[in-house]
Design an enzyme around this catalytic site. Sequence first.
Site, PDB file in Angstrom:
ATOM      1  N   HIS A   1      10.337   5.925  -3.942  1.00  0.00           N
ATOM      2  CA  HIS A   1       8.931   5.495  -4.009  1.00  0.00           C
ATOM      3  C   HIS A   1       8.053   6.412  -3.163  1.00  0.00           C
ATOM      4  O   HIS A   1       6.931   6.738  -3.529  1.00  0.00           O
ATOM      5  CB  HIS A   1       8.788   4.050  -3.500  1.00  0.00           C
ATOM      6  CG  HIS A   1       9.449   3.048  -4.387  1.00  0.00           C
ATOM      7  ND1 HIS A   1       8.758   2.253  -5.261  1.00  0.00           N
ATOM      8  CD2 HIS A   1      10.760   2.731  -4.550  1.00  0.00           C
ATOM      9  CE1 HIS A   1       9.599   1.479  -5.924  1.00  0.00           C
ATOM     10  NE2 HIS A   1      10.819   1.755  -5.506  1.00  0.00           N
TER      11      HIS A   1
ATOM     12  N   ASP B   1       1.609   1.099  -4.157  1.00  0.00           N
ATOM     13  CA  ASP B   1       2.782   1.007  -5.019  1.00  0.00           C
ATOM     14  C   ASP B   1       2.718  -0.325  -5.751  1.00  0.00           C
ATOM     15  O   ASP B   1       2.484  -1.370  -5.120  1.00  0.00           O
ATOM     16  CB  ASP B   1       4.053   1.092  -4.151  1.00  0.00           C
ATOM     17  CG  ASP B   1       5.314   1.241  -4.982  1.00  0.00           C
ATOM     18  OD1 ASP B   1       5.484   0.460  -5.949  1.00  0.00           O
ATOM     19  OD2 ASP B   1       6.135   2.116  -4.674  1.00  0.00           O
TER      20      ASP B   1
END
Length: 461
Positions: free
Chosen positions: A22, A117
């Site tokens: 990520h 995110d």
Amino acid sequence: MDKEDDKYKAHIIVLPYHGQGHMNPMLQFSKRLAAKGIKITVTTTLSNTKAMAAAAAASCSINFESIYDDHAQGGVAGPGGFKGFLERFEATASTNLIHLITKFQDSNNPVKCLIYDANIAWASNVANELAIARASFFTQSCAFVASCYPMHCDLTGVVSPPVPPLPMPGLPELRLPNLPSLGPQVGSYPPIMRYILSQFDNTEKADWVLFNSFLNLEEEVINWMSGLWPVRAIGPTLPSLYLDNRVKDDHDYGFNIFKQETEACFKWLDSKEKGSVVYVSFGSAASLAAEQYAEVGKALVHSCRNFLWAVKPSEEDKLPTNFKSGISWEMGMVVAWCPQLAVLAHEAVGCFVSHCGWNSTLEAISLGVPMVAMPQFLDQMTNAHLVEHVWKVGIKAKTGDGGFSWSEEIRACIEVIMLGERGREIMANVCRWRALAKEAVDEGGSSDVCIHEIIAKLTTF
Ligand code: UDP
């Protein structure tokens, strides 16, 4: 306030989820925005902030601020495991994020946008409260996210725009083993699947929905999804050196959860012939059974090919006894962690045996390395299917009882890639995709245009 602040077009806070897969794309996107005159503040856990600040200080103009002390308050290994961490993270980080953004609001560079995110969906509420723009960043392929959307609707009773029946345009028919799932638990939405689906919380409120992908790669599904949300494909987010080389000093991710064995890897790779090496990695998150390690090890040894195998420290004790010490330096090398991009870009590497994490998949495509796909779970299953059947840049090792791929199957797949007609076709395909990936991020390419459009809009806010 720093006079330097006057030079920025806008200020964006970027909130990545803390895992390696990520952090990499969101950090890279941050660097690209920074190179186009945006002030970027990346905020994450304290340990990640320290690791990134040290690595990035020399090469990029991003600021790092922590909003969660994972040592003091506990990370994933703390009380309550993963769920406990997520609860603690939300409780503390949401308050700290508000403080962080508020702190900047009286400066020359008030924050105009929060890019978070999609796994941290609560961040959308913070942006709403502070009346700034928000962009949700998905770190998986558009195809995987699209294939999850019906499950989200099913779970929440959302009746937003109709979801077309699968297969959707451009997508293969998605069913086991290609359906995102934790192996056979499909249909029951196990906790991890619910977590994945929570990425859709607040998506409809986002000013932009960003994907680390590019238009040519997933055109039909991107277009379909653009009917739901303001989707923008801004990838691939590899360091610029490997694509368009327009971002100064952007040659690596600058963040590693494990220590890289760089020198040993390159000393070894430099001694090998062009296209002769099989590089193997199952990424940062997957945990394989010892039996699967034994089968991969046997396949590599029996293939009589040179191999470089990155086995993260927590998995090393699953390697067959004496495997590491039993292989000759000439034949192969096992390292804990390597600079994967530079390894894939090395001319000695001819094949990538991969779990098909989304970053690894995009890296193989962008660097022109054909793959043997050995997906373990979730989006890796979808990615592996796309690798083999849609983009035709690799082949998937079949699995038998217990979900394992046997050594003979892995070895046969490696041979297909390294030798023969099909291997040559796969190589030609991956080279074509590579050129399209470069084109997308280069000046005037589809991803570059999206990034400029976002910046232009932000400067008018
Ligand atoms: N990676 C690396 N060194 C290694 C193995 C992996 O730098 O030895 C990097 C790789 O380049 C990729 C990331 O770790 O950017 C892994 O992300 P991916 O989405 O492929 O898989 P995940 O770790 O999230 O399962």
